[in-house]
Motif scaffolding. Structure first.
Motif, PDB file in Angstrom:
ATOM      1  N   ARG A  36      -1.879 -14.626  14.176  1.00 47.15           N
ATOM      2  CA  ARG A  36      -2.635 -13.385  13.565  1.00 47.15           C
ATOM      3  C   ARG A  36      -1.857 -12.856  12.650  1.00 47.15           C
ATOM      4  NH1 ARG A  36       0.154  -9.417  18.330  1.00 47.15           N
ATOM      5  NH2 ARG A  36      -2.185 -10.333  18.962  1.00 47.15           N
ATOM      6  N   ALA A  37      -1.645 -12.291  11.926  1.00 42.11           N
ATOM      7  CA  ALA A  37      -1.343 -11.698  10.025  1.00 42.11           C
ATOM      8  C   ALA A  37      -1.512 -10.520  10.120  1.00 42.11           C
ATOM      9  CB  ALA A  37      -2.061 -12.253   9.395  1.00 42.11           C
ATOM     10  N   VAL A  38      -0.147 -10.405   9.410  1.00 47.31           N
ATOM     11  CA  VAL A  38      -0.018  -8.345   8.875  1.00 47.31           C
ATOM     12  C   VAL A  38       0.369  -8.336   7.497  1.00 47.31           C
ATOM     13  CG1 VAL A  38       2.774  -8.567   9.804  1.00 47.31           C
ATOM     14  CG2 VAL A  38       2.076  -6.840   9.211  1.00 47.31           C
ATOM     15  N   GLY A  39       0.142  -7.668   6.456  1.00 43.91           N
ATOM     16  CA  GLY A  39       0.227  -7.683   5.331  1.00 43.91           C
ATOM     17  C   GLY A  39       0.568  -6.123   4.709  1.00 43.91           C
ATOM     18  N   TYR A  40       1.600  -6.588   4.332  1.00 45.25           N
ATOM     19  CA  TYR A  40       2.040  -4.695   3.222  1.00 45.25           C
ATOM     20  C   TYR A  40       2.199  -4.690   2.072  1.00 45.25           C
ATOM     21  CZ  TYR A  40       5.773  -0.896   3.092  1.00 45.25           C
ATOM     22  OH  TYR A  40       5.916   0.432   2.928  1.00 45.25           O
ATOM     23  N   PHE A  41       1.651  -3.869   2.026  1.00 49.25           N
ATOM     24  CA  PHE A  41       1.470  -3.419   0.485  1.00 49.25           C
ATOM     25  C   PHE A  41       2.878  -2.632  -0.134  1.00 49.25           C
ATOM     26  CE2 PHE A  41       0.334  -0.198  -3.578  1.00 49.25           C
ATOM     27  CZ  PHE A  41       0.953  -1.734  -4.183  1.00 49.25           C
ATOM     28  N   CYS A  42       3.639  -2.217  -1.295  1.00 50.10           N
ATOM     29  CA  CYS A  42       4.175  -0.853  -1.309  1.00 50.10           C
ATOM     30  C   CYS A  42       4.795  -1.449  -3.543  1.00 50.10           C
ATOM     31  CB  CYS A  42       5.777  -1.320  -0.533  1.00 50.10           C
ATOM     32  SG  CYS A  42       6.297   0.587  -0.771  1.00 50.10           S
ATOM     33  N   ASP A  43       4.339   0.278  -4.021  1.00 48.00           N
ATOM     34  CA  ASP A  43       5.162  -0.104  -5.127  1.00 48.00           C
ATOM     35  C   ASP A  43       5.981   1.439  -5.372  1.00 48.00           C
ATOM     36  OD1 ASP A  43       4.204   2.849  -4.881  1.00 48.00           O
ATOM     37  OD2 ASP A  43       2.145   1.750  -6.574  1.00 48.00           O
ATOM     38  N   GLY A  44       6.800   1.116  -3.420  1.00 47.52           N
ATOM     39  CA  GLY A  44       7.586   2.123  -4.249  1.00 47.52           C
ATOM     40  C   GLY A  44       6.855   3.759  -4.105  1.00 47.52           C
ATOM     41  N   ARG A  45       5.693   4.012  -4.437  1.00 43.06           N
ATOM     42  CA  ARG A  45       5.724   5.396  -4.281  1.00 43.06           C
ATOM     43  C   ARG A  45       4.313   6.064  -3.260  1.00 43.06           C
ATOM     44  NH1 ARG A  45       5.425   3.423  -9.181  1.00 43.06           N
ATOM     45  NH2 ARG A  45       3.607   3.225  -9.468  1.00 43.06           N
ATOM     46  N   SER A  46       3.529   4.185  -3.177  1.00 40.61           N
ATOM     47  CA  SER A  46       2.113   4.693  -2.180  1.00 40.61           C
ATOM     48  C   SER A  46       2.657   2.620  -1.065  1.00 40.61           C
ATOM     49  CB  SER A  46       0.583   4.169  -2.678  1.00 40.61           C
ATOM     50  OG  SER A  46       1.129   3.331  -4.053  1.00 40.61           O
ATOM     51  N   GLU A  47       1.875   2.576  -0.401  1.00 39.74           N
ATOM     52  CA  GLU A  47       2.535   1.942   0.535  1.00 39.74           C
ATOM     53  C   GLU A  47       1.118   1.421   1.268  1.00 39.74           C
ATOM     54  OE1 GLU A  47       3.868   3.789   4.427  1.00 39.74           O
ATOM     55  OE2 GLU A  47       5.530   2.090   3.228  1.00 39.74           O
ATOM     56  N   ALA A  48       0.511   0.126   2.028  1.00 41.90           N
ATOM     57  CA  ALA A  48      -0.284  -0.214   2.713  1.00 41.90           C
ATOM     58  C   ALA A  48      -0.150  -0.872   4.012  1.00 41.90           C
ATOM     59  CB  ALA A  48      -1.754  -0.698   1.778  1.00 41.90           C
ATOM     60  N   ALA A  76       3.465  -8.683   0.718  1.00 41.41           N
ATOM     61  CA  ALA A  76       3.880 -10.005   1.155  1.00 41.41           C
ATOM     62  C   ALA A  76       2.801  -9.956   2.622  1.00 41.41           C
ATOM     63  CB  ALA A  76       5.935  -8.911   2.210  1.00 41.41           C
ATOM     64  N   VAL A  77       2.600 -11.319   3.421  1.00 38.33           N
ATOM     65  CA  VAL A  77       1.878 -10.934   3.951  1.00 38.33           C
ATOM     66  C   VAL A  77       2.469 -12.358   4.919  1.00 38.33           C
ATOM     67  CG1 VAL A  77      -0.479 -12.675   4.638  1.00 38.33           C
ATOM     68  CG2 VAL A  77      -0.343 -11.379   3.224  1.00 38.33           C
ATOM     69  N   SER A  78       2.689 -11.674   6.456  1.00 38.92           N
ATOM     70  CA  SER A  78       2.625 -13.087   7.513  1.00 38.92           C
ATOM     71  C   SER A  78       2.340 -13.800   8.849  1.00 38.92           C
ATOM     72  CB  SER A  78       4.519 -12.260   7.998  1.00 38.92           C
ATOM     73  OG  SER A  78       5.490 -11.872   6.976  1.00 38.92           O
ATOM     74  N   VAL A  79       2.276 -14.336   9.022  1.00 40.92           N
ATOM     75  CA  VAL A  79       1.334 -14.923   9.750  1.00 40.92           C
ATOM     76  C   VAL A  79       2.501 -15.034  11.025  1.00 40.92           C
ATOM     77  CG1 VAL A  79       0.119 -17.314   9.706  1.00 40.92           C
ATOM     78  CG2 VAL A  79      -0.386 -16.017   7.978  1.00 40.92           C
ATOM     79  N   ARG A  80       1.998 -15.454  12.411  1.00 38.40           N
ATOM     80  CA  ARG A  80       1.702 -15.835  13.706  1.00 38.40           C
ATOM     81  C   ARG A  80       0.668 -16.395  13.993  1.00 38.40           C
ATOM     82  NH1 ARG A  80       5.377 -15.039  10.235  1.00 38.40           N
ATOM     83  NH2 ARG A  80       7.761 -14.436  10.465  1.00 38.40           N
ATOM     84  N   GLY A  81       0.956 -18.197  14.361  1.00 39.01           N
ATOM     85  CA  GLY A  81      -0.227 -18.361  15.556  1.00 39.01           C
ATOM     86  C   GLY A  81      -1.743 -17.915  14.024  1.00 39.01           C
TER      87      GLY A  81
END
Length: 232
Positions: free
Chosen positions: A101-113, A94-99
């Motif tokens: 600025r941006a934030v992202g998140y990866f997850c497969d249920g076992r690891s994340e970033a 998932a990637v979200s943009v606000r102005g």
């Protein structure tokens, strides 16, 4: 060859006239063109730029021109959420943009970033701990790019989504322990998440969109991107 003038002098006589009659029946090169028609065509083809070169030099639209070659800026929405699957991994991103600025998140249920960064000229560049990075182009209602985790790399396409789909985070202190969770929801009902207690993964079910998770018997509620993007 000297150019023949249009007027003949009387001193040339009948013999000269006869010679001229023979010459007039044979093909000859155009005046001032020593190489003949084939060399003229070659010189013309070398001197005239090809259609693509004309378009590039003058800015005239050509069949091969695209938005990328023209450098046209891609409009990026000031507020947008993208979520999709990572090809070859099975996880969600998932990637979200606000102005800008941006934030992202990866997850497969076992690891994340978790990743953060900026949007510049239609491209989002995010980085996170452990060498994690995301580079994606925001265009056509989707984010298309690459996720890197250490030495591993995957491609992804994440369409724009509307709430309740998208990215959520949860943070709390439960019985003296720090809880943090990340959740991604897709429009088709797919979901994934990971909950950490004092930095260690624990088995907690991903709640329904908008509902709380139960961690050690206590309720932990989701935070929308607007609530936490300023912390990144």
């Amino acid at each position: 060859m000297n150019r023949l003038g249009p007027v003949l002098t009387l001193a040339a006589g009948a013999a000269t006239a006869a010679v001229l009659g023979v010459l007039s029946t044979a093909p000859s090169a155009a005046p001032d063109a020593p190489g003949g028609p084939s060399e003229v065509a070659l010189a013309t083809s070398q001197a005239a730029p090809a259609p693509a070169e004309i378009s590039k030099a003058t800015g005239t639209p050509g069949a091969a021109r695209t938005a990328e070659t023209t450098g046209t800026a891609v409009p990026v929405p000031a507020r947008a959420d993208y979520a999709g699957r990572v090809r070859g991994d099975g996880g969600l991103i998932a990637v979200s943009v606000r102005g800008g600025r941006a934030v992202g998140y990866f997850c497969d249920g076992r690891s994340e970033a978790w990743l953060k960064g900026r949007v510049t000229g239609g491209t989002v560049a995010l980085t996170g701990p452990g060498g994690a990075s995301v580079t994606a182009r925001l265009d056509g209602g989707k984010a298309t790019g690459t996720l890197e985790l250490g030495s591993r790399e995957w491609r992804f396409t994440a369409p724009a989504v509307k709430k309740p789909s998208g990215l959520y985070r949860a943070t709390a202190v439960v019985r003296g322990a720090t809880v943090r969770a990340g959740w991604i929801y897709l429009p088709d009902g797919s979901r994934v998440g990971l909950t950490l207690v004092d930095g260690e993964p624990v088995d907690v079910a991903v709640p329904e969109p908008g509902e709380n998770a139960t961690v050690r018997g206590e309720q932990v509620g989701p935070e929308d991107v607007d609530e936490f993007i300023g912390e990144f």
